[in-house]
Design a protein around this motif. Structure first.
Motif, PDB file in Angstrom:
ATOM      1  N   ARG A 156       0.832  -1.210   0.000  1.00  0.00           N
ATOM      2  CA  ARG A 156       0.000   0.000   0.000  1.00  0.00           C
ATOM      3  C   ARG A 156       0.862   1.254   0.000  1.00  0.00           C
ATOM      4  O   ARG A 156       0.549   2.251  -0.681  1.00  0.00           O
ATOM      5  N   ARG A 174       0.804   4.103  -2.914  1.00  0.00           N
ATOM      6  CA  ARG A 174       0.407   5.483  -2.607  1.00  0.00           C
ATOM      7  C   ARG A 174       1.493   6.492  -2.933  1.00  0.00           C
ATOM      8  O   ARG A 174       1.211   7.700  -2.962  1.00  0.00           O
ATOM      9  N   ASP A 233      -9.021   2.389  -4.141  1.00  0.00           N
ATOM     10  CA  ASP A 233      -8.344   3.662  -3.880  1.00  0.00           C
ATOM     11  C   ASP A 233      -7.513   4.131  -5.066  1.00  0.00           C
ATOM     12  O   ASP A 233      -7.155   5.313  -5.142  1.00  0.00           O
ATOM     13  N   ILE A 257      -7.637  -1.796  -1.727  1.00  0.00           N
ATOM     14  CA  ILE A 257      -6.476  -1.113  -2.306  1.00  0.00           C
ATOM     15  C   ILE A 257      -6.759  -0.706  -3.747  1.00  0.00           C
ATOM     16  O   ILE A 257      -6.450   0.418  -4.174  1.00  0.00           O
ATOM     17  N   VAL A 305      -0.442  -7.349  -5.331  1.00  0.00           N
ATOM     18  CA  VAL A 305      -1.577  -7.199  -4.424  1.00  0.00           C
ATOM     19  C   VAL A 305      -2.573  -8.335  -4.613  1.00  0.00           C
ATOM     20  O   VAL A 305      -3.286  -8.719  -3.669  1.00  0.00           O
TER      21      VAL A 305
END
Length: 417
Positions: A204, A208, A238, A235, A224
């Protein structure tokens, strides 16, 4: 100097005692023994003997410094008040009072400042003597108090006295936690590849980081997919607004693949439900459909109006299954979870109690019963319910009746400590 022979472990008789008493002093320096039998040098005892005298001297000078500081402060105020400045300012007009004050101040200023400086120095010495030994070694304490009392005539004394009074009335606890020094652990680079916990957080963080390399972020997003579907969907959702097109399209593909996989099962089970030959087969299909629709909610694949529609489907098929098999605890559990999402804690607690009555696992029910109590603002009930999950949780209190899962352990520790 010859070395001193060690003491015998037991008494050797009067002859040996007399021999030791008559021995030269240079071989046996003066020493004393503690109650435990350990020898203490005489210089250490002399040093400890001088300590009470110094302590009594310091405590004798401390009240004297306080009295002298107050007297000097009173004299400084007396010099200023007796010059007539305040009467001139109060009785005369603005122009005449300003001229009279200008004439009087040069005469009163040196004496007032001198007395104020003496009062400030005495106040600094008094506070330095009163403070604990750990503070007296700091020179800044004396100058801080002295400057504070000098630039705030009278008010500085009041503030300093008030602070000391508060420290006397509300002393710190005598028992303090022991502090120890911990060595900095070393970093072993070849062990990084063996670390398995926290993989989701590391991925994550890489995703990000918008300023990171594109290939690294794409590789992280591909990795992931090895995580549980619930974490993967969160995840990926987002990243639907990510500035990198490859990341955005890959995240959309992951979500779409997860949703399509569940929807295909739902379509197949609906056909089975419609063509069920008997009530038992229909009840089984309803049970599977309720679980599949709930899977969409559990994996965070639906939001907004779609979420409300999915909740209605779960409740519909769960009730149809209960019409045929009222003792199905899993359907009561799903109805309770749906009621919690709708923020209906009374209904949720009723359904969850039905699931408990039909032998649903207690360790899975207690957290949601606590959630229902939390929505009803029954915080005492929350602690009581989570206390039954205290087994295996460090710092938790209560009589445990079940073991908390690792996900629930932080909440159990918070509410039952």
């Amino acid at each position: 100097m010859p070395e001193r022979a060690p003491d015998p472990p037991f008494d050797l008789g009067a002859e040996h005692t007399a021999e030791r008493v008559c021995a030269p002093a240079i071989e046996h320096p003066a020493e004393h023994r503690s109650p435990g039998g350990h020898a203490k040098p005489s210089w250490r005892l002399r040093r400890r003997g001088d300590a009470p005298d110094a302590r009594w001297l310091r405590w004798g000078l401390t009240p004297g410094l306080a009295v002298l500081a107050l007297a000097a402060q009173f004299q400084a105020l007396r010099v200023v008040l007796q010059t007539g400045v305040w009467e001139a300012l109060a009785s005369a007009s603005v122009a005449s009072s300003a001229s009279s004050a200008t004439a009087i101040l040069p005469d009163a200023m040196p004496a007032g400042l001198a007395w104020q400086a003496v009062a400030a120095l005495l106040a600094g010495g008094f506070v330095t003597c009163v403070l604990p030994a750990s503070y007296r070694a700091r020179r800044r304490v004396f100058w801080h108090i002295a400057l504070f009392a000098f630039f705030l005539p009278a008010a500085g004394m009041v503030v300093v006295g008030g602070v000391l009074l508060l420290g006397y009335l509300f002393p710190p606890p005598r028992t303090s936690l022991a502090a120890g020094k911990v060595e900095t652990p070393g970093f072993v680079s070849h062990l990084v590849t063996r670390v398995r916990h926290g993989a989701g957080m590391r991925l994550r963080a890489r995703l990000r980081n918008v300023r990171g390399e594109r290939d690294d972020r794409v590789a992280a997003l591909i990795s992931v997919q090895a995580l549980p579907s619930r974490v993967t969907s969160e995840i990926a959702r987002d990243l639907l607004a990510d500035p990198v097109e490859e990341v955005r399209l890959l995240a959309y593909g992951i979500l779409d693949g997860l949703e399509k996989r569940i929807m295909q099962q739902i379509y197949a089970m609906r056909e089975r439900h419609e063509s069920a030959p008997d009530e038992d087969e229909r009840a089984h299909a309803c049970r599977c459909l309720a679980q599949l629709y709930w899977e969409l909610i559990y994996q965070n694949l639906v939001r907004g109006e779609v979420l409300r529609f999915t909740l209605e489907r779960v409740e519909q098929f769960a009730r149809e299954a209960l019409e045929q098999h009222e003792d199905d605890a899993s359907m009561w559990y799903l109805l309770g979870r749906c009621a919690l999402l709708r923020e209906r804690p009374e209904v949720a607690e009723m359904h969850l109690r039905q699931a408990q009555f039909h032998s649903f696992p207690t360790e899975r029910l207690l957290p949601w019963l606590a959630e229902a109590a939390f929505q009803k603002r029954r915080y005492d009930r929350v602690a009581q319910l989570l206390g039954g999950l205290g087994a295996g949780v460090s710092g938790a209190k209560g009589s445990p009746t079940a073991t908390a899962s690792p996900v629930v352990q932080p909440a159990v520790r918070f509410w039952t400590r």
